[in-house]
Design an enzyme around this catalytic site. Structure first.
Site, PDB file in Angstrom:
ATOM      1  N   ASP A  41       0.846  -1.209   0.000  1.00 54.60           N
ATOM      2  CA  ASP A  41       0.000   0.000   0.000  1.00 54.60           C
ATOM      3  C   ASP A  41       0.883   1.261   0.000  1.00 54.60           C
ATOM      4  O   ASP A  41       0.697   2.177  -0.829  1.00 54.60           O
ATOM      5  CB  ASP A  41      -0.881  -0.061   1.261  1.00 54.60           C
ATOM      6  CG  ASP A  41      -2.014   0.957   1.269  1.00 54.60           C
ATOM      7  OD1 ASP A  41      -2.231   1.619   0.239  1.00 54.60           O
ATOM      8  OD2 ASP A  41      -2.685   1.060   2.320  1.00 54.60           O
ATOM      9  N   GLY A 126       1.044 -10.172   4.501  1.00 54.72           N
ATOM     10  CA  GLY A 126       2.090  -9.409   5.194  1.00 54.72           C
ATOM     11  C   GLY A 126       1.627  -9.075   6.599  1.00 54.72           C
ATOM     12  O   GLY A 126       1.416  -9.964   7.430  1.00 54.72           O
TER      13      GLY A 126
HETATM   14  N1  AR6 Z   1       5.024  -5.242  -4.673  1.00 53.20           N
HETATM   15  C1  AR6 Z   1       4.408  -6.425  -4.483  1.00 53.20           C
HETATM   16  N2  AR6 Z   1       4.202  -6.984  -3.280  1.00 53.20           N
HETATM   17  C2  AR6 Z   1       4.640  -6.299  -2.199  1.00 53.20           C
HETATM   18  C3  AR6 Z   1       5.295  -5.043  -2.286  1.00 53.20           C
HETATM   19  C4  AR6 Z   1       5.470  -4.509  -3.600  1.00 53.20           C
HETATM   20  N3  AR6 Z   1       6.068  -3.329  -3.813  1.00 53.20           N
HETATM   21  N4  AR6 Z   1       5.598  -4.623  -1.029  1.00 53.20           N
HETATM   22  C5  AR6 Z   1       5.174  -5.592  -0.179  1.00 53.20           C
HETATM   23  N5  AR6 Z   1       4.614  -6.602  -0.883  1.00 53.20           N
HETATM   24  P1  AR6 Z   1       1.191  -6.114   3.123  1.00 53.20           P
HETATM   25  P2  AR6 Z   1      -1.501  -6.959   4.009  1.00 53.20           P
HETATM   26  C6  AR6 Z   1       4.003  -7.865  -0.408  1.00 53.20           C
HETATM   27  O1  AR6 Z   1       1.682  -6.073   4.525  1.00 53.20           O
HETATM   28  O2  AR6 Z   1      -0.919  -8.150   4.678  1.00 53.20           O
HETATM   29  C7  AR6 Z   1      -0.628  -1.953   4.895  1.00 53.20           C
HETATM   30  O3  AR6 Z   1      -0.083  -1.129   5.885  1.00 53.20           O
HETATM   31  C8  AR6 Z   1       4.386  -8.381   0.955  1.00 53.20           C
HETATM   32  O4  AR6 Z   1       5.632  -9.071   0.902  1.00 53.20           O
HETATM   33  O5  AR6 Z   1       1.568  -5.007   2.198  1.00 53.20           O
HETATM   34  O6  AR6 Z   1      -2.706  -7.133   3.150  1.00 53.20           O
HETATM   35  C9  AR6 Z   1      -2.083  -1.586   4.579  1.00 53.20           C
HETATM   36  O7  AR6 Z   1      -2.314  -0.203   4.677  1.00 53.20           O
HETATM   37  C10 AR6 Z   1       3.239  -9.322   1.255  1.00 53.20           C
HETATM   38  O8  AR6 Z   1       3.487 -10.612   0.697  1.00 53.20           O
HETATM   39  O9  AR6 Z   1      -0.435  -6.170   3.075  1.00 53.20           O
HETATM   40  C11 AR6 Z   1      -2.839  -2.372   5.603  1.00 53.20           C
HETATM   41  O10 AR6 Z   1      -2.881  -1.689   6.835  1.00 53.20           O
HETATM   42  C12 AR6 Z   1       2.065  -8.718   0.491  1.00 53.20           C
HETATM   43  O11 AR6 Z   1       2.614  -7.685  -0.328  1.00 53.20           O
HETATM   44  C13 AR6 Z   1      -2.014  -3.636   5.775  1.00 53.20           C
HETATM   45  O12 AR6 Z   1      -0.685  -3.280   5.393  1.00 53.20           O
HETATM   46  C14 AR6 Z   1       1.016  -8.108   1.398  1.00 53.20           C
HETATM   47  O13 AR6 Z   1       1.635  -7.507   2.518  1.00 53.20           O
HETATM   48  C15 AR6 Z   1      -2.489  -4.727   4.836  1.00 53.20           C
HETATM   49  O14 AR6 Z   1      -1.800  -5.901   5.148  1.00 53.20           O
END
Ligand code: AR6
Length: 180
Positions: A41, A126
């Site tokens: 995000d 994540g």
């Molecule tokens: N490109 C692709 N995947 C990514 C990237 C990127 N640039 N960066 C991280 N990931 P998360 P959630 C992966 O924590 O669990 C936020 O603060 C990461 O390795 O981003 O749905 C929001 O505002 C992981 O596998 O999202 C919410 O508060 C995946 O993206 C909360 O995090 C999801 O990790 C949402 O949590």
């Protein structure tokens, strides 16, 4: 799940940063405020610029599993589809249904806008703590089912940031190909 070789051939698994993809839409694993955060995000909002946040402020948030579409601003992608996945508690709190809704509703927004390609991160795996193997199955099954039932076959990219998720997705797609 009904799947054919033709459908599976639309699915691409890659490792990298989703903000660099030149596709019609990238999906954002957001929170319910839709106003940015950490993880993917944060990366999407940083790369898209202030215009994205301004448009997100007009959306009044989203419930877990809902999906809302905006422009892509400074991103190479034309659109961003924002969906808060479930926060994982114990697996018995409707997490699977909500995660499926995130993928299903993102596909709905893509179809409504006649998009021909979409890239997904591993939603909820994540900060939100969803077990990665289980989340991968929901991600792939829901999207294949949608394409099959809606007769809407587009290019799907699963873009995994970490090598653990990348390996899980690669192996699962291989497993499905072997079942054909
Ligand atoms: N490109 C692709 N995947 C990514 C990237 C990127 N640039 N960066 C991280 N990931 P998360 P959630 C992966 O924590 O669990 C936020 O603060 C990461 O390795 O981003 O749905 C929001 O505002 C992981 O596998 O999202 C919410 O508060 C995946 O993206 C909360 O995090 C999801 O990790 C949402 O949590």
């Amino acid at each position: 799940m009904a799947f054919s070789k033709e459908l599976l051939d639309h699915i691409h698994v890659m490792q990298g940063d989703i903000t660099t993809l030149e596709v019609d839409a990238i999906v954002n694993a957001s929170n319910t405020s839709l106003l940015g955060g950490g993880g993917v995000d944060g990366a999407i909002h940083r790369a898209a610029g202030e215009g994205l946040l301004e448009e997100c402020k007009t959306l009044n948030g989203a419930r877990p599993g809902e999906a809302k579409i905006t422009g892509g601003y400074n991103l190479p992608a034309k659109y961003v589809i924002h969906t808060p996945g479930p926060v994982y508690k114990n697996g018995n709190s409707g997490e699977e249904k909500t995660l499926g809704n995130s993928y299903y509703n993102a596909m709905m927004r893509a179809k409504e806008n006649n998009l021909s390609s979409i890239a997904f991160p591993a939603i909820s795996t994540g900060v939100y703590g969803y077990p990665k193997e289980d989340a991968c199955r929901v991600a792939v099954k829901t999207v294949i089912d949608f394409m099959d039932k809606e007769e809407y076959h587009i290019d799907i990219y699963y873009v995994l940031f970490d090598s653990e998720n990348y390996t899980i997705y690669k192996n699962y797609i291989k497993e499905l190909n072997n079942e054909l």
